[in-house]
Design a protein around this motif. Structure first.
Motif, PDB file in Angstrom:
ATOM      1  N   UNK A 214       0.718  -1.326  -0.153  1.00  0.00           N
ATOM      2  CA  UNK A 214       0.092  -0.077   0.039  1.00  0.00           C
ATOM      3  C   UNK A 214       0.949   1.189  -0.122  1.00  0.00           C
ATOM      4  N   UNK A 215       0.927   2.107  -0.950  1.00  0.00           N
ATOM      5  CA  UNK A 215       1.411   3.218  -1.152  1.00  0.00           C
ATOM      6  C   UNK A 215       0.932   4.167  -1.976  1.00  0.00           C
ATOM      7  N   UNK A 216       1.268   4.769  -3.084  1.00  0.00           N
ATOM      8  CA  UNK A 216       0.636   5.662  -3.839  1.00  0.00           C
ATOM      9  C   UNK A 216      -0.761   4.615  -4.532  1.00  0.00           C
ATOM     10  N   UNK A 217      -0.338   3.403  -4.866  1.00  0.00           N
ATOM     11  CA  UNK A 217      -1.270   2.402  -5.236  1.00  0.00           C
ATOM     12  C   UNK A 217      -1.305   1.448  -4.145  1.00  0.00           C
TER      13      UNK A 217
ATOM     14  N   UNK B 217      -3.847  -7.855  -8.720  1.00  0.00           N
ATOM     15  CA  UNK B 217      -4.880  -6.715  -8.742  1.00  0.00           C
ATOM     16  C   UNK B 217      -4.429  -5.353  -8.092  1.00  0.00           C
ATOM     17  N   UNK B 218      -4.824  -4.564  -8.682  1.00  0.00           N
ATOM     18  CA  UNK B 218      -4.655  -3.210  -8.133  1.00  0.00           C
ATOM     19  C   UNK B 218      -5.541  -1.934  -8.052  1.00  0.00           C
ATOM     20  N   UNK B 219      -5.323  -1.064  -7.217  1.00  0.00           N
ATOM     21  CA  UNK B 219      -6.082   0.198  -7.256  1.00  0.00           C
ATOM     22  C   UNK B 219      -5.114   1.281  -7.132  1.00  0.00           C
ATOM     23  N   UNK B 220      -5.095   2.122  -8.342  1.00  0.00           N
ATOM     24  CA  UNK B 220      -3.995   3.353  -8.487  1.00  0.00           C
ATOM     25  C   UNK B 220      -4.179   4.234  -7.709  1.00  0.00           C
ATOM     26  N   UNK B 221      -5.367   4.560  -7.123  1.00  0.00           N
ATOM     27  CA  UNK B 221      -5.570   5.928  -6.610  1.00  0.00           C
ATOM     28  C   UNK B 221      -5.504   5.789  -4.831  1.00  0.00           C
ATOM     29  N   UNK B 222      -4.994   4.950  -4.305  1.00  0.00           N
ATOM     30  CA  UNK B 222      -5.040   4.707  -2.883  1.00  0.00           C
ATOM     31  C   UNK B 222      -4.614   5.883  -2.165  1.00  0.00           C
ATOM     32  N   UNK B 223      -3.522   6.522  -2.603  1.00  0.00           N
ATOM     33  CA  UNK B 223      -2.551   7.463  -2.118  1.00  0.00           C
ATOM     34  C   UNK B 223      -3.512   8.929  -2.206  1.00  0.00           C
TER      35      UNK B 223
ATOM     36  N   UNK C  28      -5.247  10.849   1.023  1.00  0.00           N
ATOM     37  CA  UNK C  28      -5.304  12.406   1.055  1.00  0.00           C
ATOM     38  C   UNK C  28      -6.448  13.257   0.974  1.00  0.00           C
ATOM     39  N   UNK C  29      -7.563  12.730   0.294  1.00  0.00           N
ATOM     40  CA  UNK C  29      -8.770  13.415   0.150  1.00  0.00           C
ATOM     41  C   UNK C  29      -9.582  12.997   1.235  1.00  0.00           C
ATOM     42  N   UNK C  30      -9.477  11.937   1.999  1.00  0.00           N
ATOM     43  CA  UNK C  30     -10.079  11.644   3.413  1.00  0.00           C
ATOM     44  C   UNK C  30      -9.636  12.422   4.314  1.00  0.00           C
ATOM     45  N   UNK C  31      -8.269  12.794   4.570  1.00  0.00           N
ATOM     46  CA  UNK C  31      -7.816  13.539   5.362  1.00  0.00           C
ATOM     47  C   UNK C  31      -8.066  15.021   5.258  1.00  0.00           C
ATOM     48  N   UNK C  32      -8.687  15.261   4.342  1.00  0.00           N
ATOM     49  CA  UNK C  32      -8.790  16.837   3.912  1.00  0.00           C
ATOM     50  C   UNK C  32     -10.432  17.137   4.715  1.00  0.00           C
TER      51      UNK C  32
END
Length: 213
Positions: free
Chosen positions: A160-163, A199-205, A209-213
């Motif tokens: 888990x990182x950027x994706x 399998x991947x999700x590319x927008x995890x990071x 960040x959106x959830x923290x705002x």
């Protein structure tokens, strides 16, 4: 693509070949360098001219680094990196003639594919003062899989990182899933070939960040 998917579904029904199942589920994504390469070939006249002059090559970051570190004497990639491009057939262990034809990508642009553990030449002596042998190339998630000792069939790692990347060791057989997992080559060392389903999700990071705002 619909025609290809339909044809491959019929072929899979008749032959039960996993290769045709994979082809029936294959889709291009923005993560594949294949689409970006196809766009470049179609839209940049300087690249088209370089191809005509036989002065154009393509590779992922490993190929570029190897070429630069050896001062242009080496041009190659390994199976793990090749399998991430969207241009490689993990069932035949070679560049896919079908996909490269669909995207009008000349096979002559693509680097030779070598074992992950291979003598790729040496770093030019002028760079570090001594010639350093390059004896391995390996892709991003595959190197993480190897580093975390996921050597047995069924081993799983989650990065888990950027994706977010979930990889499963599927042994020496490529596996395609209707759930969105796609087959990759983990590494090839001698006669040993280890395959992964990823399998991947590319927008995890971005989502965090959106959830923290």
């Amino acid at each position: 693509m619909k025609l290809i998917h339909s044809s491959c579904r019929v072929l899979h029904f008749v032959t039960r070949s996993k290769r045709f199942l994979a082809a029936s589920l294959f889709t291009f994504t923005t993560q594949h360098v294949s689409l970006r390469l196809a766009w470049i070939l179609q839209n940049l006249t300087e690249v088209q001219k370089a191809i005509e002059e036989e002065n154009c090559c393509f590779g992922t970051i490993d190929t570029w680094l190897l070429h630069k570190l050896t001062k242009g004497s080496e041009f190659a990639t390994d199976f793990s990196n090749a399998s991430t491009t969207g241009l490689f057939d993990p069932y035949e262990m070679c560049w896919s003639k079908l996909i490269t034809s669909l995207l009008s990508i000349p096979l002559s642009l693509l680097p030779p594919v070598k074992d992950t553990s291979h003598n790729f030449g040496s770093v030019d002596e002028e760079i570090f003062g001594v010639p350093i042998p390059v004896v391995a190339l390996v892709a991003d998630q595959q190197s993480a899989m190897f580093g975390e000792c996921c050597f047995q069939t069924g081993d799983v790692k989650l990065t888990m990182g950027t994706g977010t990347f979930l990889d499963i060791n599927t042994g020496n057989n490529p596996q395609q899933s209707v759930g969105g997992f796609y087959p990759l080559i983990g590494w090839k060392i001698g006669q040993e070939v280890v395959c992964l389903a990823e399998g991947n999700a590319g927008d995890t990071g971005t989502a965090i960040q959106w959830a923290q705002q």
